[in-house]
Motif scaffolding. Structure first.
Motif, PDB file in Angstrom:
ATOM      1  N   THR A 178       0.815  -1.211   0.000  1.00  0.00           N
ATOM      2  CA  THR A 178       0.000   0.000   0.000  1.00  0.00           C
ATOM      3  C   THR A 178       0.850   1.263   0.000  1.00  0.00           C
ATOM      4  O   THR A 178       0.312   2.357  -0.003  1.00  0.00           O
ATOM      5  N   LEU A 231       1.248   3.088  -5.192  1.00  0.00           N
ATOM      6  CA  LEU A 231       0.502   2.441  -6.255  1.00  0.00           C
ATOM      7  C   LEU A 231       1.098   2.837  -7.589  1.00  0.00           C
ATOM      8  O   LEU A 231       1.601   3.939  -7.779  1.00  0.00           O
ATOM      9  N   ASP A 277      -2.752  -2.774  -8.935  1.00  0.00           N
ATOM     10  CA  ASP A 277      -2.859  -2.084  -7.652  1.00  0.00           C
ATOM     11  C   ASP A 277      -3.926  -2.732  -6.774  1.00  0.00           C
ATOM     12  O   ASP A 277      -3.721  -2.940  -5.572  1.00  0.00           O
ATOM     13  N   LEU A 308      -3.427  -4.550  -3.114  1.00  0.00           N
ATOM     14  CA  LEU A 308      -4.172  -4.147  -1.919  1.00  0.00           C
ATOM     15  C   LEU A 308      -4.854  -5.350  -1.266  1.00  0.00           C
ATOM     16  O   LEU A 308      -4.841  -5.491  -0.043  1.00  0.00           O
ATOM     17  N   ARG A 336      -7.659   1.526  -0.279  1.00  0.00           N
ATOM     18  CA  ARG A 336      -6.236   1.630   0.062  1.00  0.00           C
ATOM     19  C   ARG A 336      -6.052   2.255   1.432  1.00  0.00           C
ATOM     20  O   ARG A 336      -5.269   1.748   2.255  1.00  0.00           O
TER      21      ARG A 336
END
Length: 249
Positions: A66, A69, A76, A80, A145
């Motif tokens: 995290t 990105l 991404d 996550l 995120r």
């Protein structure tokens, strides 16, 4: 002695201000302790808030998924989810391992402020987690995120505090029971012990932690699987001094 009673009879009214001063001192001391406890609680929450606003410290050999990105939406989102799963796996190591539950009871105690904060962060991250076939929008991905980052940080803070305090919240007699439970647990999961020894040790473990620590059903199942393991059987081999049997004619 008579002089004392004469004095007491003349100045009996002094009992009331003296009593008031004594009770005031007692109340002041009680209030001071309460204020100190609230201050410690506030400091813990401020620590959590500060850590939540700062990057999570990671080892040099591994970067947090995290932390940065890449702009690749699918990549991404996958990172996550992996980060989310990693924190959950680390938490389950405490939930499913009876030895860790006994050694670090605060990690399973929702009454502890830092553990409660971690569980709240977990709930938020779990609610924002995408389905397997779902692609989050940019806004939803940023929200997820942030939730995963909060989840990571809250776990780090709760784990660090639990390892620091260990069993400090228990009385000396209760800590003695926990130490006994840890010793018995090693016997209960020792394959070198007989099945009867393991079962007896397991029963004693449950008795020692009764009323002190709560084991989840999953932790009990995992522990009982270890206790029920059969002793390893040695494969029989013919003795070197004994010749093999003669083949039948």
């Amino acid at each position: 002695m008579q002089d004392f009673w004469n004095f007491a009879g003349d100045y009996w009214w002094l009992v009331f201000p003296i009593f008031g001063m004594t009770m005031g001192a007692v109340n002041a001391r009680s209030k001071h302790r309460e204020v100190a406890a609230r201050r410690r609680h506030k400091e813990q929450l401020e620590l959590l808030a500060a850590r939540s606003a700062a990057p999570v410290p990671v080892a040099e050999s591994a970067a947090s998924p995290t932390a940065a990105l890449t702009g690749d939406d699918d990549g991404d989102q996958r990172r996550l989810v992996e980060a989310h799963d990693d924190v959950t796996h680390r938490w389950l190591e405490y939930e499913l391992d009876a030895a860790k539950v006994i050694s670090y009871p605060a990690m399973s105690d929702g009454r502890q402020p830092l553990t409660a904060a971690f569980l709240r962060a977990k709930k938020v991250a779990d609610n924002l987690r995408p389905r397997a076939d779902e692609t989050l929008s940019a806004a939803r991905r940023r929200e997820y995120r942030d939730a995963v980052t909060d989840y990571e940080v809250a776990f780090e803070v709760a784990e660090r505090d639990a390892r620091r305090v260990k069993d400090a919240a228990f009385s000396p007699d209760e800590r003695k029971r926990l130490d006994t439970a840890k010793q018995l647990l090693s016997v209960a999961t020792d394959q070198a012990a007989t099945p009867n020894e393991r079962q007896l040790a397991y029963k004693r473990v449950r008795e020692e932690i009764e009323g002190l620590i709560w084991l989840s059903d999953e932790a009990v199942d995992e522990l009982e699987k270890k206790v029920a393991l059969e002793l390893p059987r040695e494969r029989s081999t013919p003795s070197a001094s004994t010749p093999p049997p003669e083949p039948a004619p």
